[in-house]
Design an enzyme around this catalytic site. Sequence first.
Site, PDB file in Angstrom:
ATOM      1  N   ARG A   1      39.002  35.342  31.651  1.00 34.41           N
ATOM      2  CA  ARG A   1      38.023  35.953  32.547  1.00 34.41           C
ATOM      3  C   ARG A   1      37.176  37.036  31.880  1.00 34.41           C
ATOM      4  NH1 ARG A   1      41.507  36.318  38.191  1.00 34.41           N
ATOM      5  NH2 ARG A   1      41.361  34.096  38.607  1.00 34.41           N
TER       6      ARG A   1
ATOM      7  N   ARG B   1      44.212  39.961  32.594  1.00 26.76           N
ATOM      8  CA  ARG B   1      45.100  39.029  33.279  1.00 26.76           C
ATOM      9  C   ARG B   1      44.511  37.626  33.301  1.00 26.76           C
ATOM     10  NH1 ARG B   1      45.205  36.886  38.315  1.00 26.76           N
ATOM     11  NH2 ARG B   1      43.694  38.292  39.273  1.00 26.76           N
TER      12      ARG B   1
ATOM     13  N   PHE C   1      43.141  26.072  34.848  1.00 24.49           N
ATOM     14  CA  PHE C   1      42.641  27.422  35.138  1.00 24.49           C
ATOM     15  C   PHE C   1      42.316  28.132  33.836  1.00 24.49           C
ATOM     16  CE2 PHE C   1      42.336  30.563  38.567  1.00 24.49           C
ATOM     17  CZ  PHE C   1      42.250  29.728  39.662  1.00 24.49           C
TER      18      PHE C   1
ATOM     19  N   GLN D   1      39.860  44.082  35.695  1.00 19.67           N
ATOM     20  CA  GLN D   1      39.298  42.749  35.555  1.00 19.67           C
ATOM     21  C   GLN D   1      38.055  42.581  36.419  1.00 19.67           C
ATOM     22  OE1 GLN D   1      41.500  38.903  36.841  1.00 19.67           O
ATOM     23  NE2 GLN D   1      41.271  38.911  34.628  1.00 19.67           N
TER      24      GLN D   1
END
Lengths: 597, 236
Positions: free
Chosen positions: A286, A398, A119, A240
């Site tokens: 991200r 995050r 991830f 985010q």
Amino acid sequence: MNVAKRTFDAVIVGAGGAGLRAALQLSEAGLKTAVLTKVFPTRSHTVAAQGGVAASLGNTTEDNWHWHMYDTVKGSDWLGDQDAIEFMVKKANEVVVELEHYGMPFDRTDNGKIYQRPFGGHSMNYGQAPVMRSCAAADRTGHAMLHALYQRNVRANTQFFVEWNALDLIRNSEGDVLGVTAIEMETGEVSIFHAKATIFATGGAGRIYYSSTNAFINTGDGLGMAARAGIPLEDMEFWQFHPTGVAGAGVLITEGVRGEGGILRNSSGERFMERYAPNLKDLASRDVVSRSMVTEINEGRGCGPDKDHVLLDITHLAPENIMKRLPGIREISIQFAGIDPIKAPIPVVPTCHYQMGGIPTNYKGQVIVPKDGNPNTPVVGFYAAGECACASVHGANRLGTNSLLDLLVFGKSAGESVVEDFQSGNLSLKPLPADAADLSLARIARLENQKNGTDVHEVRLAMQRTMQKHAGVFRFNELLTEGVARILEVAEQSLHTEIGDKSKVWNTARTEALELDNLIEVAKATMISAEARKESRGAHVRDDAPDTAENPNGRDDKNWLKHTLWYRDGNRLDYKPVNLKPLSDDVEPIALAKRTY
Amino acid sequence: MSKRTVHFKIYRYDPDKDEKPYMQDISVELEASDKKLLDAIVRLKTKDDTLSFRRSCREGVCGSDAMNINGKNGLACLTDVDSLPQPITLRPLPGLPVIRDLIVDMTQFFKQYHSIKPYLVNNDPPPERERLQSPDDREELNGLYECILCACCSTSCPSFWWNPDKFVGPAGLLAAYRFLADTRDQDTNARLDNLEDPYRLFRCHSIMNCVDVCPKGLNPTRAIGKIKDMMVRRAV
């Protein structure tokens, strides 16, 4: 209006992952607990999580919590509190294994262990290469988790109040929390839930933005209630934007797609992430991936007739692997993009996804506020966990799969703290003030009697468009300044919302108006905190804080290595230090460094 | 997709003001971005805010917006509005008491779900790490665990309409088999005992409406057949 009073040892608001995990602690300890939830528990937004939950089980590749801690601190751009982060990553294996014992249907490795996939931002050996840390049930991990937690609560006989909307937090003159007011959807009646302890697990407020992966119910109810009761909100400028929302629809496509080998491509078919993050590429953090995508689009390399999105390509993966590991994504792509990802790439665009900030807590799940010179004084009787809380483990950005971990670890920890405080006699049932329900009753009476008012849908739309334009993936000084003025105007309009539906029974127009009251608090907190933070860090990147030798990536640690606290009263801002010291001596502080992937 | 007008016939009932239910004829102009039936009724609600329905995730995983659409149960968020013949007739899920408009009282549905003990039972002391399960054994849970409890199936089942208090219904039985099929569960006998009854399991007559309407493509009838097989195998 007659207000019924109900008394409990503890009341939990919200029955998503964090609320259900906390409820288990209380039910199993025998506390008389009420769980209030505005939707049936398995309809909470945890259900939509897809890719997995982080834990350094090391089932496929070598892993340990030190690496997970480093990745999380770096991912947070050093705004995360290192004591809370150490606590979370050390507890990860325990809470994930517990879920497996509860019956969660994780996918399996060939030797029968929990399946793990790579991830974004998760690495081995301090950033060297992707690691397989995300524990997954196909691409339906949140669904499998939420149902397993609900099922375990059925076994534990947890008492739920389903389709009850919490309205306001009740505090006494000392500031102690005594419970909440709530309205039952079916009857429209308001009750007081009087308790020794109150846990908020109310989730995020992603619906402040026009384009969001979030469910309709993600309206920041806990944040609104806390703000109206004088509790500050922490680090609300950090939102985010998930790199892969379906273009046009906003529906989430998990990062697990890239974990399984998916690649982002621009209009010339180029794998552009190689230029922005040479090491982790499509599996960079991200915020980094979202900014790279927007840069590609802004520089004319977007796809489609309007060049307004990029493509997520998995056509090179084996179809049987897609069917096995990403079946839900295939369904979503067919449903919402009209595309079978086995045959063609999915059009995607960065979409608002997660709120890093929230109600300030420590790693025990206690809500903390500045008082008498201590910035971290617990509020007696008040706890929070999950997306509504800011522990702070996510800091300025995050990592994927750390949200499900957060709600497990801190849901459990908040539950344990309540049980501990209850058993040690630190919690008592304090007398309710005479005006305990007055604010809620006044809000409902105003809606009942408002004439010539504003339209809930129009005001909400104005808020969402303002947030989207003025506080997006990239931020600009001028737009932020205008944004503050604009959001205050919208907030003024929200004071006069009028509804046509006056029924007592299942009045969803009233619900939406009350939810807008909460959304607007979050929107103000976000815009005002963002305008004030004159640096770039994590998800908050502004044009007037560029990458320089002194301030790498525009991050200004000398002036801005601190948490924001926004108070509703007068829109006042305060700041408090980041905790750079881990909880134990097991690990050295992760030293400040420039963030590259 | 351009702007277009959509016509509805919608079941309306507000116990606070209506003596009895009625069908409302109403139209709404959709925006180009309104693609799903849920988009259309959310748009409609901006015109008439008294229309009440449940909704949350809008992507088919939370199970909130199940309703009867042109005579067939389904999720509004997974139904293409342009694929529906007009006027689009919307009614609450059949067979459950109506609270208001498209909102039904799901108490009986959840009571049946709870009655099958929808949780893993394993009385061995929990090991330090995960219990092992082979990929093949895990595969047995596919098609079972994905249920979203939307109730499309149970409320399309004539057996459930007749005996909602006695027949567990397809959703509850699918969940029952999900635990019977789990190699980690130790409660097989008690689970089968709990269903050994003329009504709870055996009211299923394989009409298969449940399979026809499941928005997740699940097959409760097959799961029910497997429970019946387990009963037979246990008896011989």
